[in-house]
Structure formats: structure tokens, C-alpha cells
Motif scaffolding. Structure first.
Motif, short mmCIF file in Angstrom:
data_model
loop_
_atom_site.label_atom_id
_atom_site.label_comp_id
_atom_site.label_asym_id
_atom_site.label_seq_id
_atom_site.Cartn_x
_atom_site.Cartn_y
_atom_site.Cartn_z
N SER A 77 0.56 -1.13 -0.18
CA SER A 77 0.23 0.13 0.40
C SER A 77 1.29 1.01 -0.26
CB SER A 77 -1.17 0.16 1.29
OG SER A 77 -1.50 0.80 0.92
N ILE A 78 0.14 2.16 -0.74
CA ILE A 78 1.34 2.74 -1.08
C ILE A 78 1.01 4.32 -0.77
CG2 ILE A 78 3.12 2.07 -3.32
CD1 ILE A 78 1.90 4.30 -4.71
N PRO A 80 -0.15 7.75 -2.23
CA PRO A 80 -0.27 8.51 -3.69
C PRO A 80 0.70 9.89 -4.09
CG PRO A 80 -2.23 7.95 -2.18
CD PRO A 80 -1.26 7.90 -1.75
N ASP A 145 -3.08 6.78 2.95
CA ASP A 145 -3.03 6.08 2.06
C ASP A 145 -3.62 6.26 1.19
OD1 ASP A 145 -2.51 3.70 2.48
OD2 ASP A 145 -4.00 2.52 3.04
N THR A 224 -6.42 -0.47 -2.34
CA THR A 224 -5.42 1.42 -2.06
C THR A 224 -5.68 1.64 -0.83
OG1 THR A 224 -6.88 2.45 -3.55
CG2 THR A 224 -4.66 1.61 -4.42
#
Ligand code: NAP
Ligand code: MG
Length: 518
Positions: A77-78, A80, A145, A224
């Protein structure tokens, strides 16, 4: 301004040349996102995120415990806004979904449905209070997140999340008053699938009414944005919610599909795209007598309609809130603006000026208006749709601001010279992009507004109450806002017509989606 004027009078050729070139030079699309910031920007004011460490790995939440997925698969999970990896999230497969459903079934039969409404309500109140206590942490994580500005997650999402739990906690022991003369019974185990635009709020919309009515839950968050759902799992533990009452299975689309096909689920509640909603409806319909109940909250292409007699400055703020809130990642975003012809030029001029004041950038900064686009995929989709608009003849207007080098960004944008057949007037963009069109009469306004396969929301701006009532009756939309836009409240039902889905969430109607009335 005064200084420029003075220099001009003194005959400074440098100033004259500079202002002439700045006003005439047409910059290519990428370059146009430059730089009003140098003139009157605020000092950075980032929210502290050091106090809320994120564990390197997140497991599934099944039967009240955090457990590894059977296949030991994880995905990243990045953030953004920075493209940095925040954590690894467990990828649930069919076996994990089956285990979560079994845990939910046991909890339903043994603990949750036999429990009195009064007791269930106490758990929900406790959860709501812990959410309030931990709201800063949850807002920061939601922003990191998902990319939404901290002022939105802090001031809109989190208060609404707590309000939904409080509201449905209040109903838990009053169900028979909600449905006079009927005996409401829970449905059983609810499988709930949610999108990434309001991760915690969508979880609250789904979990709170389901639990209030005595159902247990298997929740599948979006790929995401799973981090805050897992914090919610910790909150359930802290509130000592009996094990298995809520189970959370993270994963991708296939995890959602496994949940829809899982036997032993009595109700599927889905919020997401119309495309996936149709797949789910088909898959459920094929189950025949064994099919679970279904509610679908799907996409939208809302019309925001501004009449000549509206308070224009107020309407401009409503247009901005309608389309640029949460980077336009809002199913009910006012993405089509219909302006009555007589005020078209004024509205466009004011809109053009207003978007130049919007700050795009670090979502954790308290002054940011527009955060990061949720994912590279979504950014690609927005760019492609805007390009299609330009190719079809629309005229592009964008905020001239400097975009950060890393991360996924799209500046506030509006398109004029749009016709009803353009893709940008028909398809959901799910980004900060507004398509502007005009109309002459109220009849033309509602006909054009209804000319879409969707029917989730709409807005009307006028000084005349009678016009509001007339338009609200004619507009085929689940929600019609009058002289405001994008306002939510747990007591108001929300849901769509046509391809925006069926069923309502919020209010009493939201309860009836989780009850069998005898
Ligand atoms: P999406 O692609 O439809 O995904 C929604 C959820 O469904 C995600 O958890 C997704 O998992 C899962 N999913 C994907 N494929 C699936 C399948 N075949 N079977 C079961 N589940 C599946 O939508 P999104 O892009 O996340 O969200 C944006 C959409 O949601 C927009 O169209 C927006 O209008 C709509 N929306 C509607 C409302 C409303 O109340 N009407 C509210 C918010 C958003 P992954 O994330 O892993 O793909
Ligand atoms: Mg993320």
C-alpha cells in the motif's frame, strides 16, 4: 497592482514587456500548471504524522484476531502523494473469505443476534467514542494512504464516521419504533465491499446499520486504502466487540468476487463502480433461490444547475465544493455544470479566478485544497478522459500551480464548449474535472440533467423556492441539494436511480436494508 501601475506611469519598459509576454504567451498543457504560488502562498503547515507509526505488515482480521492469509500473499500500500510504500497488506483468497464467513456465522448465531438491542447499542456507542478519541490518528492515516487533504479527512470524514456509529447506536434498541407494527429481524451475515474514495466513511456507512440490526459482517476494503480499515479492526478489539462480529478481508478485486460468491452470506452491500456493480448483480442473480439480498451504490454524473436568479458567489463556492472536494473522487460530484445563458460569462470569469486560488500539494498540509489522485491508474484515466474532451473540441481551463515532482497529481480543471455527446459529459471522470454547459429554461435544464445513465445526485442554485421544488421533482437523482452541494448527514438516506444503483444508506432507510420485516 498599485506598484505595477506606478511603474507603468514611470514608463518602465521592462514591466510593460513582461506583462505583455505573460498575457499573450500560450503555454503547452504541462507548462500551464505553473506558479501562482510565488505571489501569495502560505508557509507550509504540515500535520504531524510521526506520532502514528504504521506497522510494516497488516494481516487479516478474522474471528477477533489478526491472522496471516492462507496463501501468505501480501501486496504494497503506497502513499499516492510520495509514491512511498507505507506497508504490506494481506491478500485474502477464497479460503480466507470462507474462514471469515464461518467466524461471522458463529458470532451471529451464538452472540450477536441473541443479544438485546440495548447491549448491541452499547458496543456501537463505545466504538463511536473510540473513533472520536483516535480521530486525529485516523485522519492522518486516511490522508497518507488515500491522498485526500487533511482538512477534509479531519473535518469531514472523521466527524461523519463517528456520527454514523452514534446515529445507528441510537437505533439499536428502538428498531420496533423504526418500523411500527412490524417485527424487524436481522438478515444474518452481510458481505460488504467498499471503494477507496472515503475508506473509513464507507466502512461506517456499511458496518454501523448492519450491526445495529443484529447482523454480523465480512468487510472487503479497497486495495489502495486498507490501512484505516485495519485500524478500525484494532478499535473493535479495544471496544471488546465479540470476536467474529466484524471480520475484515483485504485484497484485490478477486477477493471481492470471492465474497460475492461465498455461500452462507445473506446480504451483499456494494459501493463502487457501475461496471463492477453489474458483474455483482449478474453473479448474484445466477444463484437463484440461494441468492443473497443485494444493495448497490454505484457511479454518478451529477448535474449542478445554476439559474440566473441564484446568488452567484455562493453558487461558485458550491460548484467548487461540488467538483473539487476530495479531488473529485466523489460518486456524487457535481461534474456537469449547467449555467443559465444570461450569467454564463460571469460564472466562467468567477470560476476561472476562483480556481487560481486553490492550493494543490502535500495532503498533510492544513492549507491544501487538492491532494493527490488516489492511484497511477486513476490519474491515467483522468488524463485520457480530459484529452478526449479536448480532442472532441472542448476548451480547457486549469489552475496554474506548480505540481510536486513525485506522486499523482491533477490540477483543478474545467472544460467549456462541451456538448452533451462528449465523453466528458457522459462518463464518470472521478477526478477534479468539471464539464460546463448552458441552458435557457428550467425544462431544458432538467431534461439535459437527466440525459445520463446515472442518477445519484444533483444540485439546484436559485433564489426561488418554487423553482427548487419543481426541479427536485423532475430530477431523476437520489439526492438533490438546493443552494448547497456535497453535504452529508447520517440521518439522510443516500442512494441512486438507474445505473447509480438501488437501495439506500443512511437514515431509517439504511436500517431497512439490514432487516427482515415480519
Ligand atoms: P470499483 O473498482 O468498482 O471497486 C469497488 C470495490 O469493489 C473495491 O473494494 C474493489 O476491490 C472491489 N472489486 C473490484 N472488482 C470486483 C469484483 N469483480 N467483484 C467484487 N468486488 C470487486 O470502484 P472504485 O474504483 O474502487 O471506486 C470508484 C467508484 O465507486 C466510482 O464509480 C464511484 O462513483 C463509486 N462510488 C459510489 C458511491 C455511492 O454511494 N453510490 C460511493 C463511493 C464511490 P479493489 O479495490 O481491490 O479493486
Ligand atoms: Mg494507498
Amino acid at each position: 497592482m498599485a506598484i505595477v501601475e506606478k511603474r507603468r506611469k514611470a514608463g518602465s519598459s521592462r514591466t510593460t514587456q513582461h506583462s505583455a509576454s505573460a498575457s499573450t504567451k500560450v503555454l503547452p498543457l504541462r507548462e500551464r500548471t505553473l506558479n501562482f504560488g510565488d505571489k501569495w502562498d502560505y508557509a507550509p503547515s504540515p500535520e504531524d504524522n510521526k506520532s502514528f507509526p504504521i506497522a510494516p505488515r497488516h494481516e487479516l482480521f478474522i474471528g477477533g484476531k489478526f491472522v496471516a492469509p492462507r496463501a501468505r500473499r501480501y501486496f504494497d500500500s503506497i502513499n499516492p502523494a510520495t509514491e512511498e510504500k507505507l506497508t504490506e497488506i494481506a491478500h485474502a483468497d477464497g479460503r480466507d473469505v470462507a474462514a471469515a464467513t464461518a467466524a461471522a456465522r458463529t458470532a451471529y448465531e451464538k452472540v450477536w443476534s441473541p443479544m438485546s438491542g440495548r447491549e448491541r447499542g452499547k458496543y456501537l456507542y463505545r466504538i463511536a467514542r473510540i473513533i472520536q478519541e483516535r480521530s486525529r490518528e485516523l485522519a492522518v492515516l486516511e490522508t497518507m494512504d488515500g491522498g485526500k487533504p487533511i482538512k477534509e479527512s479531519r473535518d469531514i470524514d472523521l466527524p461523519l464516521v463517528a456520527a454514523h456509529f452514534f446515529y445507528y447506536a441510537g437505533w439499536a434498541d428502538k428498531l420496533k419504533y423504526a418500523f411500527p407494527g412490524r417485527s424487524p429481524r436481522p438478515l444474518g451475515v452481510a458481505g460488504q465491499i467498499i471503494p477507496w474514495n472515503f475508506p473509513l466513511l464507507m466502512a461506517a456507512w456499511k458496518i454501523a446499520p448492519a450491526l445495529a440490526c443484529g447482523n454480523t459482517v465480512v468487510l472487503k476494503p479497497a486495495e489502495t486504502t486498507s490501512i484505516t480499515a485495519m485500524r478500525l479492526a484494532q478499535i473493535f478489539q479495544e471496544a471488546e466487540l465479540p470476536p467474529g462480529v466484524v471480520n475484515i478481508v483485504t485484497g484485490a478485486g478477486e477477493t471481492g468476487a470471492a465474497l460475492v460468491q461465498q455461500r452462507g452470506i445473506d446480504k451483499i452491500a456494494f459501493t463502487g463502480s457501475t461496471e463492477v456493480g453489474k458483474l455483482i448483480a449478474k453473479s448474484v442473480a445466477e444463484r437463484g433461490a440461494d441468492a443473497p439480498r443485494l444493495t448497490l451504490e454505484l457511479g454518478g454524473k451529477a448535474a449542478n444547475i445554476v439559474f440566473e436568479d441564484a446568488a452567484i458567489d455562493q453558487a461558485i463556492e458550491g460548484i467548487i465544493a461540488g467538483i473539487y472536494f476530495n479531488q473529485g473522487h466523489v460518486c456524487c460530484a457535481g461534474s456537469r455544470l449547467f449555467v443559465q445563458e444570461g450569467i454564463y460569462k460571469t460564472v466562467i470569469r468567477k470560476l476561472r479566478d476562483r480556481i487560481q486560488t486553490m492550493r494543490v500539494g502535500n495532503p498533510l498540509d492544513k492549507n491544501t485544497d487538492i491532494g493527490a489522485i488516489n492511484s497511477a491508474t486513476q490519474l491515467k484515466k483522468i488524463r485520457a478522459l480530459v484529452q478526449s474532451g479536448v480532442d472532441e473540441g472542448a476548451h480547457l481551463e486549469q489552475t496554474r500551480c506548480r505540481l510536486p515532482a513525485k506522486g499523482y497529481w491533477y490540477p483543478p480543471t474545467f472544460l467549456t464548449n462541451v456538448t452533451a455527446s462528449h465523453r466528458v459529459a457522459q462518463e464518470e471522470i472521478f477526478g477534479p474535472v468539471l464539464s460546463v454547459m448552458t441552458f435557457r429554461t428550467p425544462e431544458e435544464a432538467f431534461e439535459r440533467a437527466n440525459n445520463t445513465p446515472y442518477g445519484l445526485s444533483a444540485g439546484v442554485w436559485t433564489d426561488k423556492g418554487s423553482k427548487i421544488f419543481k426541479m427536485a421533482q423532475k430530477l431523476r437523482a437520489g439526492v438533490v441539494w438546493a443552494n448547497t452541494f456535497n453535504k452529508f448527514d447520517p440521518t439522510s438516506p443516500f442512494g441512486g436511480y438507474k445505473e447509480s444503483g438501488f437501495g439506500r444508506e443512511g437514515g431509517l432507510q439504511g436500517l431497512s436494508a439490514y432487516c427482515r420485516l415480519e
